[in-house]
Write an enzyme that holds these catalytic residues in place. Structure first.
Site, PDB file in Angstrom:
ATOM      1  N   ARG A 121       0.895  -1.254  -0.135  1.00 36.38           N
ATOM      2  CA  ARG A 121      -0.265   0.037  -0.028  1.00 36.38           C
ATOM      3  C   ARG A 121       0.925   1.222  -0.093  1.00 36.38           C
ATOM      4  O   ARG A 121       0.970   2.081   0.816  1.00 36.38           O
ATOM      5  CB  ARG A 121      -0.724  -0.064   1.206  1.00 36.38           C
ATOM      6  CG  ARG A 121      -1.776  -1.386   0.932  1.00 36.38           C
ATOM      7  CD  ARG A 121      -2.938  -1.155   1.369  1.00 36.38           C
ATOM      8  NE  ARG A 121      -3.944  -1.760   0.710  1.00 36.38           N
ATOM      9  CZ  ARG A 121      -5.120  -2.023   1.122  1.00 36.38           C
ATOM     10  NH1 ARG A 121      -5.757  -1.871   2.505  1.00 36.38           N
ATOM     11  NH2 ARG A 121      -6.035  -2.666   0.048  1.00 36.38           N
ATOM     12  N   GLN A 126      -0.460   2.150  -6.059  1.00 35.59           N
ATOM     13  CA  GLN A 126      -2.056   2.485  -5.991  1.00 35.59           C
ATOM     14  C   GLN A 126      -2.834   2.139  -7.337  1.00 35.59           C
ATOM     15  O   GLN A 126      -3.977   1.554  -7.150  1.00 35.59           O
ATOM     16  CB  GLN A 126      -2.399   4.070  -5.728  1.00 35.59           C
ATOM     17  CG  GLN A 126      -3.081   4.230  -4.332  1.00 35.59           C
ATOM     18  CD  GLN A 126      -3.050   5.765  -3.855  1.00 35.59           C
ATOM     19  OE1 GLN A 126      -2.502   6.443  -4.657  1.00 35.59           O
ATOM     20  NE2 GLN A 126      -3.589   5.875  -2.789  1.00 35.59           N
ATOM     21  N   ASP A 129      -3.406  -1.629  -7.725  1.00 33.93           N
ATOM     22  CA  ASP A 129      -4.080  -2.321  -6.452  1.00 33.93           C
ATOM     23  C   ASP A 129      -5.445  -2.993  -6.938  1.00 33.93           C
ATOM     24  O   ASP A 129      -6.216  -2.155  -7.006  1.00 33.93           O
ATOM     25  CB  ASP A 129      -3.996  -1.422  -5.373  1.00 33.93           C
ATOM     26  CG  ASP A 129      -4.434  -2.108  -3.932  1.00 33.93           C
ATOM     27  OD1 ASP A 129      -5.094  -2.891  -4.192  1.00 33.93           O
ATOM     28  OD2 ASP A 129      -4.386  -1.488  -2.978  1.00 33.93           O
ATOM     29  N   SER A 132      -8.224  -2.240  -4.272  1.00 36.31           N
ATOM     30  CA  SER A 132      -9.222  -1.204  -4.197  1.00 36.31           C
ATOM     31  C   SER A 132     -10.065  -1.046  -5.514  1.00 36.31           C
ATOM     32  O   SER A 132     -11.153  -0.767  -5.222  1.00 36.31           O
ATOM     33  CB  SER A 132      -8.021  -0.182  -4.350  1.00 36.31           C
ATOM     34  OG  SER A 132      -7.255   0.094  -3.272  1.00 36.31           O
ATOM     35  N   TYR A 227      -3.450  -1.971   7.029  1.00 36.09           N
ATOM     36  CA  TYR A 227      -4.224  -3.089   7.328  1.00 36.09           C
ATOM     37  C   TYR A 227      -4.362  -3.407   8.971  1.00 36.09           C
ATOM     38  O   TYR A 227      -3.564  -3.082   9.715  1.00 36.09           O
ATOM     39  CB  TYR A 227      -3.867  -4.425   6.861  1.00 36.09           C
ATOM     40  CG  TYR A 227      -4.000  -4.599   5.195  1.00 36.09           C
ATOM     41  CD1 TYR A 227      -5.082  -4.911   4.659  1.00 36.09           C
ATOM     42  CD2 TYR A 227      -2.919  -4.329   4.717  1.00 36.09           C
ATOM     43  CE1 TYR A 227      -5.258  -5.320   3.479  1.00 36.09           C
ATOM     44  CE2 TYR A 227      -2.805  -4.488   3.192  1.00 36.09           C
ATOM     45  CZ  TYR A 227      -3.927  -5.015   2.619  1.00 36.09           C
ATOM     46  OH  TYR A 227      -3.817  -4.987   1.331  1.00 36.09           O
TER      47      TYR A 227
HETATM   48  P1  NAD Z   1      -9.508  -4.336   4.310  1.00 34.64           P
HETATM   49  O1  NAD Z   1      -9.919  -4.861   2.988  1.00 34.64           O
HETATM   50  O2  NAD Z   1      -8.380  -4.995   4.859  1.00 34.64           O
HETATM   51  O3  NAD Z   1     -10.498  -4.250   5.650  1.00 34.64           O
HETATM   52  C1  NAD Z   1     -11.643  -3.389   5.422  1.00 34.64           C
HETATM   53  C2  NAD Z   1     -11.847  -2.561   6.587  1.00 34.64           C
HETATM   54  O4  NAD Z   1     -12.280  -3.419   7.742  1.00 34.64           O
HETATM   55  C3  NAD Z   1     -10.832  -1.884   6.938  1.00 34.64           C
HETATM   56  O5  NAD Z   1     -11.161  -0.479   6.981  1.00 34.64           O
HETATM   57  C4  NAD Z   1     -10.508  -2.259   8.561  1.00 34.64           C
HETATM   58  O6  NAD Z   1     -10.112  -1.205   9.369  1.00 34.64           O
HETATM   59  C5  NAD Z   1     -11.872  -2.663   8.749  1.00 34.64           C
HETATM   60  N1  NAD Z   1     -11.847  -3.665  10.054  1.00 34.64           N
HETATM   61  C6  NAD Z   1     -11.010  -4.559  10.310  1.00 34.64           C
HETATM   62  N2  NAD Z   1     -11.560  -5.272  11.461  1.00 34.64           N
HETATM   63  C7  NAD Z   1     -12.716  -4.659  12.076  1.00 34.64           C
HETATM   64  C8  NAD Z   1     -13.587  -4.730  13.120  1.00 34.64           C
HETATM   65  N3  NAD Z   1     -13.331  -5.465  14.036  1.00 34.64           N
HETATM   66  N4  NAD Z   1     -14.881  -3.967  12.957  1.00 34.64           N
HETATM   67  C9  NAD Z   1     -14.761  -2.963  12.078  1.00 34.64           C
HETATM   68  N5  NAD Z   1     -14.217  -2.883  11.081  1.00 34.64           N
HETATM   69  C10 NAD Z   1     -12.716  -3.630  11.006  1.00 34.64           C
HETATM   70  O7  NAD Z   1      -8.942  -2.761   4.065  1.00 34.64           O
HETATM   71  P2  NAD Z   1      -9.110  -1.895   2.817  1.00 34.64           P
HETATM   72  O8  NAD Z   1     -10.542  -1.620   2.380  1.00 34.64           O
HETATM   73  O9  NAD Z   1      -8.410  -2.809   1.876  1.00 34.64           O
HETATM   74  O10 NAD Z   1      -8.233  -0.632   3.273  1.00 34.64           O
HETATM   75  C11 NAD Z   1      -7.519  -0.326   4.027  1.00 34.64           C
HETATM   76  C12 NAD Z   1      -7.090   0.893   4.012  1.00 34.64           C
HETATM   77  O11 NAD Z   1      -6.009   1.007   2.969  1.00 34.64           O
HETATM   78  C13 NAD Z   1      -7.908   2.003   3.547  1.00 34.64           C
HETATM   79  O12 NAD Z   1      -7.798   3.216   4.182  1.00 34.64           O
HETATM   80  C14 NAD Z   1      -7.394   2.376   1.899  1.00 34.64           C
HETATM   81  O13 NAD Z   1      -7.713   3.659   1.643  1.00 34.64           O
HETATM   82  C15 NAD Z   1      -5.803   2.173   2.325  1.00 34.64           C
HETATM   83  N6  NAD Z   1      -5.354   1.590   0.854  1.00 34.64           N
HETATM   84  C16 NAD Z   1      -4.208   2.396   0.446  1.00 34.64           C
HETATM   85  C17 NAD Z   1      -3.526   1.883  -0.724  1.00 34.64           C
HETATM   86  C18 NAD Z   1      -2.476   2.825  -1.255  1.00 34.64           C
HETATM   87  O14 NAD Z   1      -1.865   3.546  -0.485  1.00 34.64           O
HETATM   88  N7  NAD Z   1      -1.863   2.075  -2.273  1.00 34.64           N
HETATM   89  C19 NAD Z   1      -4.306   0.883  -1.609  1.00 34.64           C
HETATM   90  C20 NAD Z   1      -5.373   0.369  -1.186  1.00 34.64           C
HETATM   91  C21 NAD Z   1      -5.883   0.738   0.238  1.00 34.64           C
END
Ligand code: NAD
Length: 366
Positions: A121, A126, A129, A132, A227
């Site tokens: 990440r 980005q 990904d 995403s 994560y």
């Molecule tokens: P993910 O699919 O791993 O998880 C989904 C969501 O579930 C997350 O927000 C996590 O905090 C939440 N979660 C975990 N345990 C939980 C609980 N007990 N109760 C409620 N929620 C819970 O996460 P994701 O959607 O892939 O994204 C995570 C972060 O990474 C985001 O902020 C996203 O913007 C960021 N991201 C960055 C990049 C990059 O910079 N290249 C790329 C993709 C995502």
């Protein structure tokens, strides 16, 4: 490098790993693309469109024989790995933490595998990904599916026949899918409450018009690379207590919570479902990773005490045209970064290669 695209074989998988416009892009990068007959049909791309884009359309066995690299969507099955030639590279979803058997089979077959779901990440990655691009679409589709399953509408409506109050939507997890679900439900006029355990999501939720349900102790949640890496049972218990009231009052609940590629946390117990309103709906988007609701089943709809629980493994596949276009864009950007016209660089000093290359030279690296 000859790049092969096979028709996906997982039941219900309608996406294709490369769309015709991506074939054009890859030929500009110096590669050739061979596509299995009918590979793009379920996503809306016929063989003629691939041929117009300069791809060779051939049988499955011909593509496997010609290709140095296979690009795919679904995690390869052991039967599919057995048909790959040793020395081939494969670029795919793999979820290495959940599929040790797949890694072992790939290594034994001598296939060098890149797991797109293991993309780091970092800003540079980005646009590569797939989590995403695909989860964003899935978050949108979860709301549409939920709206369709509900016996009520989302917006406030004042009519001569009476006033309809807005639907209450509760979302667990404000990552990529959850944030898109908030935005979509908001556009339809719902009232939205959200629970996440990454503290920075509070501001993101509020900026989209959702109400964040605060839980004490979130500063102690272990976050690695964006994560949730681990969370204590105490915090999960506090979260359960804080969310309970919203859960009992919700019309639609969408769960998206995942923990660093591993097993999804159980956030809604059977006893809690028993307290929910009759006619309410739960869309569990985490069933592929074990599910966030104790009662949900992968790709099945179950009823419990008048509550409909829909388990969704692969919502992105239900919008295959856009999902394939975005997936293919991620793949072409990835290939531009990690290949030369003659093939992969396998440059382990590159963070993107080091994180995604999960089997190499008959060894498991993940
Ligand atoms: P993910 O699919 O791993 O998880 C989904 C969501 O579930 C997350 O927000 C996590 O905090 C939440 N979660 C975990 N345990 C939980 C609980 N007990 N109760 C409620 N929620 C819970 O996460 P994701 O959607 O892939 O994204 C995570 C972060 O990474 C985001 O902020 C996203 O913007 C960021 N991201 C960055 C990049 C990059 O910079 N290249 C790329 C993709 C995502």
């Amino acid at each position: 490098m000859i790049i092969g695209v096979l028709k996906e074989t997982l039941p219900g998988e309608r996406r294709v790993a490369l769309v015709p416009s991506a074939c054009l892009q890859l030929s500009k990068q110096g590669h050739a693309v061979h596509v299995e007959q009918g590979a793009g049909l379920a996503a809306g791309f016929d063989d003629a469109a691939y041929q117009t884009a300069g791809a060779v359309v051939a049988s499955r066995s011909e593509v496997i024989a010609a290709a140095a690299t296979l690009i795919r969507v679904a995690v390869p099955s052991t039967a599919e790995i057995a048909e790959m030639r040793g020395g081939t590279s494969v670029v795919s979803y793999i979820y290495p933490k959940r599929h040790r058997n797949v890694l072992d089979a790939l290594a034994a077959q001598g296939v060098n595998a890149f797991a797109l779901d293991a993309m780091p990440r970092i800003t540079r990655a980005q646009s590569m990904d797939v989590l995403s691009s695909q989860n964003n679409l899935a978050g949108y589709k979860a709301v549409v599916l939920g709206a369709n399953a509900l016996g009520r509408i989302f917006p406030l409506m004042m009519t001569a026949a009476g006033t309809v109050t807005p639907a209450k939507v509760l979302i667990y997890g404000a990552g990529v899918a959850g944030l898109q679900a908030i935005a979509t439900a908001k556009r339809l006029g719902a009232r939205i409450e959200v629970s996440d355990i990454r503290p920075e999501t509070k501001e993101q939720v509020e900026s989209l018009g959702g109400k964040f349900i605060m839980v004490e102790g979130l500063d102690k949640v272990n976050i690695e690379g964006g994560y949730v890496a681990s969370v204590s049972p105490e915090i999960l218990a506090k979260q359960k207590e804080a969310v309970e009231k919203s859960l009992v009052e919700a019309d639609l609940v969408i769960t998206t919570a995942l923990v660093a590629g591993g097993t999804a946390p159980t956030l809604i117990t059977a006893a809690q479902v028993g307290k929910m309103k009759r006619g309410s709906v739960i869309i569990d988007m985490a069933t592929e990773a074990g599910g966030n609701c104790e009662l949900s089943k992968p790709d099945e709809t179950v009823e419990h005490n008048g509550v409909t629980i829909i388990g969704c493994n692969n919502l992105a596949s239900s919008v295959p045209t856009h999902a394939s276009e975005l997936y293919a864009k991620n793949v072409t950007t990835f290939l531009a970064a990690v290949t030369k016209p003659e093939g992969f660089t396998f440059d382990l000093a590159d963070e993107v290669v080091a994180a995604t290359l999960v089997t190499y030279n008959k060894e498991v690296r993940a």
